[in-house]
Each structure stands twice: as structure tokens, then as C-alpha cells.
Design an enzyme around this catalytic site. Structure first.
Site: not given
Length: 773
Positions: A190, A263, A297, A392
Site C-alpha cells: 500500500k 522503520e 526520517c 520530530e
């Protein structure tokens, strides 16, 4: 801008890349992206609008797959999987090779579509994303070719559900699909709802490459679609995305038996020492934080610069920021493109707007009049605990603080709940290589940043997730041992009413190198098969577990010891156990009614085996296309909690303990429930074998009571369960708190070999080290 203007100002002129071919490709397919299931296209419905981030204008429509369509995709993958695996590695290698070639042949179309869909500069898509995607398919074609011979004892894990993010649409697709196919798995992938178009191009390439029907299936939609895939009948979920969603997936898959790799997010430190080449470090920082608009990331979003050079560094960085060009992603002369969506733009803006700490500098560079653009931003003078130093942002915002000593640099760098990547800048290689192993990160770049390759493992620790992508490690994540595990039958403890024979031996817990009474004050009578009272085993509770964790924390120095030293201590344990072999064999027979001689011999041999491995479970220098080396190093996981199997009172304790401590971990062992007295005897061996306090701790008690406490403890880094008790689901569910690694048996005997134990006892840290001029 005229040619004269360009010469007068030395500014870059426009260098637009045409979007005509990509737009024509879209138009030919009705302007809608939709599912690709069992080798054919599903119905195309305009359920969701995909925008061009640079203009906020409609780019295409997107089909949101129904539950029925998702189930069809999984069924197609299930039908295709046995035949695909049975073809063998060399046959799969040819398909992967064909996909790599087709990506190269269609590189311009793919690059333009990535820029249109994602908003990233065409230079980045063309020069980084597409070549690296092709590299992954080439590399894994090679692994597929070698797999049958190199790993004959492993098999494909089965059908894999894969969910990828919007920041690197095609590259993340390659990272997921290539190793799965090489291993013999089939996939249902997906893509992100914002960026599904390159996946559609890839689906057409699959048809051209001769990928068998059902091997690769692509479903489209939003978060609900991804959630449905997580809950579908798949054997593994591989997810790249936010930590919050990763935590939800960990809870959703708990107890299902689905393999899981995550991850997740990061807040990566970018450490600059005062002897660094400042101009090089500034240029590296441009790539670290403003590459892909900071939507990375592993972005070096947390600048940690030595105090003596901080002001000079900031001044040079501000000048460099002012020279960055922001504009149309299809212009090959721009440096920074558009944020992927207005929602993400608002998230970035709100985080910066609500910050009142430090000094904020916004680059003096013009923004386009429309589209989702955000200027390069630097916030200095922050405290390591400030919100923007911890959260973040996932945008072109750099936050900064200073340090004075190398030890302080490590402390500040590790002051985060994440652990994905880090950069270290210093002209002193000894200093850089001293710092790199101390950083809590899955990948460390020395005098560089954002270097990736299919041969080099990539992944995080802590709340950055678990598992590795790339190299043999990434491939192994799509395989499992080629064995049929047997169900473990719980053993009820024996009962009786006889008196203890001889002088009472008061068994205690073993915590921090000392025998300790249980906090509960309770003990449980342990009887033999004929009803003889053999002794009392203490009932540990969460307070005892907490004390054991404190003892493990105090023993962190064990992780820094050499493999040779750890081997010597394991040999010494084996020697001392051998001297008492008859005693332990007799104790096992008293508890179980069966001879313990063979089990004791096996335990001694296991100690010697892991002593041998202690300095031989090597990492590797990976063959990456880089003037330097990428070292894939094995590091201890940290604090382990292990629930021991019941049938083998001594061996079930010794085997995981030896594997864990041989690699530098500290361990707390929950002994066999029905037969705990071998464990309470064994700590006497540890006390005479030079095992440092806190390295090995032994608790006795009920596994079901201790499991949620161990899995939920923030200072435990991994939980293993070989127990026949029904605790696998609760361990996986509670582990979502800090996203610790888990290795559970679902009540089955997997009989893990030495290499399986060693792999679970280590993390792979990849350190990239340049050399030469």
C-alpha cells in the site's frame, strides 16, 4: 532572466524539466491511480484527490480500495506464493534483474512523476531516488541467486503486507518489494495516499518484466486501507512511517503470529567538533536537513556543535541558507521543493509558531506565490529538553544546541527517545571512531550524511523501530527457519505433602550479584514426582523485576568489554558447572523424575559454544559504491528479559543466558515455572565464576504475572519468551510502549539454533567511514 542578467548576477537561470510525458501517461489511464491485483488493474474510482504540492492543483484521482478488494489482493498473493518460492532463487533473480533494467529505462518518467506527486526537486528524484531504487533490485537479484546455497535452512515467510510513506515513494517501494521477492515471498503493498503514482508506473513495469500474477499486488487508499491490510490474512507486516502509527501496528499485530518490522521516526543528531572542516560540515548539513525539504526520517535535524566554534558555524550556515533556492520542483536549478501536502505544511508551521525558546532565523530567500513551500529555518540556543529538540518536525527546520566535551556531545546526542541515524564531523578519525559506537543509532555517518546503499543495513533502535533493510539482514527479515515447531505443553508442578529432606536450603532470587529475598515475602513449595518436598522457590513480583532492571543498568560496562573477556567468563562458568555436574543432574532428577546427566552435559557444551562465539560473531565491511567503507557492526541490544522454557530446568536457563551475555547484554531470566530449583542452584555457580554484578539476574515466579511488567518496562530493550505459558500476545502488546524488540514463541518450541540466538542478541549498527582525499 536574460543571459546578461545571469552573467551580471551569477544567479542560476531556470532549467525546467518537461512534465508532458508524465501528464500524458496519466491522461492515458484516465487520470486515476488504482489497485493492481493478481496481475490486472482493478476498477478506477475517483475517491481521493491527489494534488501537485507545488501548485495545490489537482494532479490525479485515487481509488480507495474496499475491504473486498484488499481481501482479493491477499488471496492472490496467497495463491501465488508457493509456486513463486518453489521456482528457486535463480529464477526469481531474473525477474528482479528485469525490474531493475526497466526502472533504468523508464527513469525519466519515474523521476518526473515523483517530483509532480511528492514535490521534491527533480535533481534529487533523478540523481538519488531512481538510481538507488534500481540498485536495490539489482542487489537483491544477486541475493536471490545465492540464497538457496547460502541459506538452505531457511524458507520464505509467506505473504507480506507492506505499507510505505510519502517521502520516498518509489525508493521505499524498492526497499520493501525487492527483498521480499528475493526471499520467495509475495506482497500486497500500500503506497501513501499522497504519492501513489510512481507505484502505478511500477505495476506496469511488473507486467513488462514478466512478474507472475499475484506475486506483486498494489492496493491504494488512505490510513483506513493500511489498517485493513494490517488486519488481513498476511504473514508479515513491514511498515515505514511515523512512530505513532508504528505503535498502533505493534498493538494490532500482538498475538497474531505476524512477523513485524518497523522503520519509524527519528531526531538524528548532527555532531560537529571544533576540529571539523567547517565549510564541509555546513555543506553536509544542507544535505542532512534540507534534502527532500527535511521530510526524511533520518534527517540531521538536531545540530550539536562544539561551543568554541558555534557562532562561526552558525554565521556560515545562515549565509548558506540565504543562498538556497526554493521553487518549482521540476526546475533543475532549485534546491528545495514543496512540502507534500497542506496538512504537513500546517504541522510544521504550528510546531515552529508555538516555540518560544532559542533564536529563530528564517532564510532570506523568496518563496513561490502559491504551493506548499516553507523556508529553511534555523533555531539556535535551545536546551536539549526543549520540545523542538525532542519532537520530530519532519520539515526544513533545524534546531541547535552546543556542547563542550566529547562526553557531553554523546550525552546530548543520546538524549532522545529515537535512535535511527547520526552524523559525526571531525578531522580526527580517532575521535570520530570513539564517538560512533557510543551513539544510540542504527546508522552513523562519519564526515558525511544520508549515505544509503542496498548492501548496507539500515534501521533504528528505541522508538525508531526494529528490523533492518538492506544487506543479508534485510533479506533474512523475510525468511524463517525451515522447521515445523511443535506445540509446548504446559507442565503442571508436582504436588505433595512430604517434609523436606535434610537441612532446609532457602532459595532466593539473584539480583545484582546477590541473593535477595522476594519483595512479596511469598514462596512456593516445589515437590518432586513422588511428593517429596524439594524446597521453596520465591515468588518474584514487579518490584523484584524493577530491582533487576536497576542492577542491569548499573552493569552497562559489560557491554564495553571485549569478546575475549566475555568468552573467558563463559568458559569459567562451564568449568564450575562441570565440577558440580553430578549435583545438578541429581537435582534435575529429583524435580522431573528423569535423568539430568544429558541435560547438564548439554548445558556445559552450550556455555562453551557461546564462549567460542563471543569473539567470532563478526560484522562485515559491506561493498558499497563509496570511497570508504560501511562497517556493519554487531552491538548488544542492552537489557534483556527472558522467560525460560519449562521442560529443561537448567538448559532453558543457560542457553539464552549464554547467548545474551556472550554478545555483551545484561539479562534477567525468569526461570522454569514448575522446576525452578536448578536456577536457584545455578546462581551459586555464577557467584564463583567472576560474573560482574547485575550482568545475570534470576527470578522465579509466575510467568503470566511477570510478562506484562517486563514487556512494559521502559528500561528493558528486548523480551524473549520460550515459555509454554500463554504470554506471547501480552508481551507484544505491552512492548508497544517503547517499541522494544520481542521474540516470542506463541506456545511452540522453535528450537532456535546458536545463530538465531546471536542474531536476536545483537543490533546491527552501520558506520560509514570515508577515506582518501
Amino acid at each position: 532572466m536574460t543571459i546578461k542578467d545571469i552573467f551580471d548576477t551569477m544567479d542560476y537561470g531556470a532549467a525546467p524539466e518537461s512534465s508532458a510525458e508524465a501528464m500524458a501517461w496519466l491522461a492515458d489511464r484516465g487520470g486515476i491511480a488504482g489497485p493492481f491485483i493478481d496481475g490486472t488493474w482493478g476498477p478506477l474510482r475517483d475517491d481521493i484527490t491527489i494534488i501537485n504540492p507545488a501548485t495545490n492543483e489537482r494532479l490525479a484521482g485515487l481509488t480507495k480500495c474496499t475491504n473486498t478488494e484488499i481481501k482479493e489482493a491477499v488471496k492472490a498473493a496467497r495463491r501465488a506464493q508457493p509456486k513463486w518460492e518453489k521456482q528457486g532463487g535463480p529464477a526469481r533473480a531474473r525477474v528482479l534483474y528485469a525490474l531493475a533494467r526497466l526502472i533504468q529505462k523508464n527513469s525519466r518518467l519515474l523521476a518526473v512523476m515523483e517530483s509532480l506527486d511528492n514535490g521534491k526537486p527533480i535533481r534529487e528524484a533523478r540523481d538519488i531516488d531512481i538510481p538507488l531504487a534500481a540498485r536495490h533490485f539489482y542487489y537483491h537479484a544477486g541475493l536471490a541467486q545465492l540464497l538457496d546455497e547460502e541459506q538452505p535452512d531457511r524458507q520464505a515467510i509467506g505473504v507480506c503486507g507492506q505499507i510505505i510513506p510519502w517521502n520516498f515513494p518509489l525508493l521505499m517501494l524498492a526497499w520493501k518489494i525487492a527483498p521480499a521477492l528475493a526471499a520467495g515471498c509475495t506482497v500486497v503493498l500500500k503506497p501513501a495516499e499522497y504519492t501513489s503514482l510512481s507505484a502505478m508506473i511500477f505495476a506496469e513495469l511488473c507486467q513488462q518484466a514478466g512478474v507472475p500474477k499475484g506475486v506483486i499486488n498494489i492496493i491504494t487508499g488512505d490510513g483506513e486501507t493500511g489498517e485493513a491490510l494490517v488486519n488481513a490474512d498476511v504473514d508479515k507486516i513491514a511498515f515505514t512511517g511515523s512512530t505513532a502509527v508504528g505503535r498502533r501496528i505493534r498493538k494490532a499485530t500482538a498475538g497474531t503470529g505476524k512477523a513485524l518490522t518497523l522503520e519509524l521516526g527519528g531526531k538524528s543528531p548532527y555532531i560537529v567538533f571544533d576540529d571539523a572542516d567547517i565549510d564541509s560540515a555546513v555543506e553536509g548539513l544542507v544535505d542532512a536537513i534540507w534534502f527532500n525539504q527535511g521530510q526524511v526520517c533520518c534527517a540531521g535535524s538536531r545540530l550539536i556543535v562544539q561551543e568554541g566554534i558555534a557562532e562561526d558555524f552558525y554565521a556560515r550556515l545562515r549565509r548558506r541558507m540565504d543562498g538556497l533556492r526554493i521553487g518549482d520542483p521540476l526546475d533543475k536549478s532549485i534546491d528545495i521543493g514543496a512540502i507534500v501536502d497542506p496538512v504537513q505544511l500546517k504541522t510544521i508551521s504550528d510546531l515552529v509558531a508555538t516555540n518560544s525558546a532559542g533564536d529563530t532565523y528564517i532564510a532570506e530567500t523568496p518563496l513561490p506565490p502559491k504551493g506548499n513551500f516553507y523556508p529553511p529555518t534555523l533555531i539556535t540556543g535551545l536546551h536539549p529538553a526543549d520540545t523542538l529538540m525532542q519532537e520530530e518536525i519532519f520539515g526544513p527546520v533545524l534546531v541547535a544546541t552546543t556542547f563542550r566535551t566529547p562526553a557531553e556531545a554523546v550525552e546530548v546526542a543520546n538524549n532522545t527517545r529515537y535512535g535511527l541515524a547520526a552524523s559525526v564531523w571531525s578531522e580526527n578519525i580517532n575521535l570520530a571512531l570513539d564517538i560512533a559506537p557510543k551513539l544510540a543509532a542504527g546508522i552513523v555517518w562519519v564526515n558525511g550524511t544520508n549515505m544509503m546503499d542496498a548492501a548496507a543495513p539500515f534501521g533504528g533502535i528505541r522508538e525508531s523501530g526494529f528490523g533492518r533493510e538492506g544487506g543479508w539482514e534485510g533479506l533474512t527479515a523475510y525468511t524463517k527457519p525451515n522447521v515445523k515447531p511443535k506445540a509446548l505443553k504446559p507442565i503442571a508442578p508436582y504436588s505433595g505433602n512430604g517434609a523436606a529432606l535434610g537441612l532446609d536450603r532457602t532459595a532466593k532470587l539473584y539480583i545484582g550479584g546477590k541473593q535477595a529475598r522476594p519483595d512479596s515475602g511469598y514462596s512456593r513449595a516445589i515437590y518432586g514426582p513422588k511428593g517429596a518436598l524439594l524446597g521453596q522457590a520465591p515468588e518474584a513480583n514487579r518490584k523484584d523485576l524493577r530491582n533487576a532492571v536497576e542492577a542491569m543498568n548499573a552493569a552497562k560496562g559489560w557491554s564495553k568489554t571485549s569478546g575475549h573477556l566475555r568468552a573467558q567468563i563463559l568458559y569459567y562458568i562451564g568449568e564450575n558447572l562441570s565440577a558440580r555436574a553430578a549435583e545438578f543432574a541429581a537435582r534435575i532428577k529429583d524435580m522431573t523424575g528423569k535423568s539430568g546427566t544429558e541435560e547438564v552435559d548439554h548445558a556445559i557444551n552450550t556455555l562453551f559454544t557461546f564462549a567460542a562465539w563471543a569473539d567470532k560473531y563478526d560484522g562485515a565491511a559491506r561493498g558499497v559504491p563509496f570511497r570508504g567503507t560501511a562497517l556493519a557492526m554487531h552491538e548488544p541490544v542492552g537489557n534483556l528479559a527472558v522467560f525460560c522454557e519449562s521442560h529443561w530446568p537448567l538448559l532453558s536457563l543457560v542457553s539464552p543466558m549464554a547467548a545474551a551475555v556472550s554478545m555483551g547484554n545484561r539479562v534477567t531470566l525468569m526461570a522454569s515455572e514448575p522446576f525452578p530449583l536448578a536456577a536457584t542452584d545455578f546462581y551459586q555457580v555464577l557467584e564463583t565464576s567472576d560474573v560482574p554484578a547485575g550482568v545475570v539476574n534470576i527470578l522465579t515466579g509466575t510467568h503470566a504475572d511477570l510478562a506484562p511488567q517486563a514487556a512494559g518496562h521502559a528500561d528493558i530493550d528486548a523480551v524473549w519468551s520460550f515459555s509454554p505459558a500463554d504470554i506471547s500476545a501480552v508481551i507484544e502488546r505491552e512492548a508497544a510502549g517503547n517499541l522494544k524488540r520481542t521474540w516470542v514463541n506463541y506456545g511452540k518450541d522453535h528450537a532456535p539454533g546458536a545463530r538465531d540466538l546471536l542474531a536476536q542478541a545483537t543490533e546491527v549498527k552501520t558506520v560509514w567511514i570515508p577515506y582518501g582525499e
